[in-house]
Design a protein around this motif. Structure first.
Motif, PDB file in Angstrom:
ATOM      1  N   HIS A 290      10.105   7.487   2.349  1.00  0.00           N
ATOM      2  CA  HIS A 290      10.004   6.104   1.865  1.00  0.00           C
ATOM      3  C   HIS A 290       9.514   5.195   2.986  1.00  0.00           C
ATOM      4  CE1 HIS A 290      12.057   2.272   0.303  1.00  0.00           C
ATOM      5  NE2 HIS A 290      10.928   2.430  -0.340  1.00  0.00           N
ATOM      6  N   SER A 291      10.077   5.356   4.152  1.00  0.00           N
ATOM      7  CA  SER A 291       9.680   4.554   5.304  1.00  0.00           C
ATOM      8  C   SER A 291       8.223   4.808   5.674  1.00  0.00           C
ATOM      9  CB  SER A 291      10.601   4.871   6.488  1.00  0.00           C
ATOM     10  OG  SER A 291      10.278   4.080   7.604  1.00  0.00           O
ATOM     11  N   ALA A 292       7.790   6.059   5.590  1.00  0.00           N
ATOM     12  CA  ALA A 292       6.402   6.404   5.912  1.00  0.00           C
ATOM     13  C   ALA A 292       5.427   5.761   4.929  1.00  0.00           C
ATOM     14  CB  ALA A 292       6.227   7.922   5.916  1.00  0.00           C
ATOM     15  N   VAL A 293       5.799   5.714   3.664  1.00  0.00           N
ATOM     16  CA  VAL A 293       4.936   5.074   2.664  1.00  0.00           C
ATOM     17  C   VAL A 293       4.831   3.576   2.959  1.00  0.00           C
ATOM     18  CG1 VAL A 293       4.720   4.481   0.208  1.00  0.00           C
ATOM     19  CG2 VAL A 293       5.295   6.815   0.883  1.00  0.00           C
ATOM     20  N   ILE A 294       5.939   2.959   3.323  1.00  0.00           N
ATOM     21  CA  ILE A 294       5.911   1.541   3.695  1.00  0.00           C
ATOM     22  C   ILE A 294       5.012   1.350   4.914  1.00  0.00           C
ATOM     23  CG2 ILE A 294       7.286  -0.378   4.607  1.00  0.00           C
ATOM     24  CD1 ILE A 294       9.635   0.727   2.898  1.00  0.00           C
ATOM     25  N   GLU A 295       5.164   2.241   5.879  1.00  0.00           N
ATOM     26  CA  GLU A 295       4.372   2.178   7.119  1.00  0.00           C
ATOM     27  C   GLU A 295       2.872   2.263   6.834  1.00  0.00           C
ATOM     28  OE1 GLU A 295       3.806   5.111  10.939  1.00  0.00           O
ATOM     29  OE2 GLU A 295       5.768   5.085   9.967  1.00  0.00           O
ATOM     30  N   CYS A 296       2.482   3.078   5.876  1.00  0.00           N
ATOM     31  CA  CYS A 296       1.065   3.282   5.565  1.00  0.00           C
ATOM     32  C   CYS A 296       0.523   2.276   4.549  1.00  0.00           C
ATOM     33  CB  CYS A 296       0.838   4.698   5.045  1.00  0.00           C
ATOM     34  SG  CYS A 296       1.123   5.965   6.289  1.00  0.00           S
ATOM     35  N   SER A 297       1.393   1.462   3.993  1.00  0.00           N
ATOM     36  CA  SER A 297       0.986   0.479   2.991  1.00  0.00           C
ATOM     37  C   SER A 297       0.555  -0.810   3.657  1.00  0.00           C
ATOM     38  CB  SER A 297       2.152   0.197   2.041  1.00  0.00           C
ATOM     39  OG  SER A 297       2.530   1.370   1.383  1.00  0.00           O
ATOM     40  N   PRO A 298      -0.208  -1.626   2.947  1.00  0.00           N
ATOM     41  CA  PRO A 298      -0.604  -2.919   3.517  1.00  0.00           C
ATOM     42  C   PRO A 298       0.624  -3.771   3.828  1.00  0.00           C
ATOM     43  CG  PRO A 298      -1.752  -2.500   1.432  1.00  0.00           C
ATOM     44  CD  PRO A 298      -0.744  -1.410   1.606  1.00  0.00           C
TER      45      PRO A 298
END
Length: 152
Positions: A54-62
């Motif tokens: 979840h954190s990685a998706v946030i990190e890769c999101s705008p």
């Protein structure tokens, strides 16, 4: 940079829990049978890996993107960037690491958020992936994504 630190922290905690499972598997604990303790530690590591994803998706999101459910976000926004596309290819159904989140032992139960009871190995059709392997593969994938985003 704060989100990257959070992702690393969660992955590190998952590694610590898995090492604890390995090191304490032979120790006796009057309160908890070894198999139950090992399973609880493995499920804790799976929950940490899920949180790290979840954190990685946030990190890769705008910046400013709202990511309540990382799976749904990846399904809807996988084409927004190369990083999100790679994450979706690996983490969503059909990807190498999707077996981790699809397996009933490690997948959170929809109603309670708790984890189901089961064996200590993730079985897929073609291979068996250990939790340690999934953790190492996720870390390697995140390093690849960060390196490629720095190149651009």
């Amino acid at each position: 940079m704060e989100q990257r630190r959070r992702t690393h922290e969660l992955l590190y905690h998952a590694e610590v829990v898995l090492k604890e499972r390995r090191s304490s598997s032979g120790l006796s604990n009057a309160e908890l049978p070894p198999a139950v303790r090992a399973q609880a530690l493995e499920q804790a590591a799976a929950a940490l890996i899920d949180a790290a994803s979840h954190s990685a998706v946030i990190e890769c999101s705008p910046a400013g993107a709202v990511v309540d459910d990382w799976r749904s976000y990846l399904r809807e926004h996988a084409d927004d960037s190369a990083e999100l596309r790679r994450l979706s290819q690996q983490l969503l159904p059909g990807g190498e690491l999707s077996v981790l989140f699809d397996h009933p032992v490690y997948a959170p139960q929809a109603a309670s958020g708790a984890y189901a009871a089961g064996s200590a190995t993730i079985a897929s059709d073609a291979q068996k992936l250990s939790l340690e392997h999934c953790l190492q593969r996720l870390k390697a994938l995140l390093n690849e994504l960060r390196e490629s985003s720095l190149e651009w």
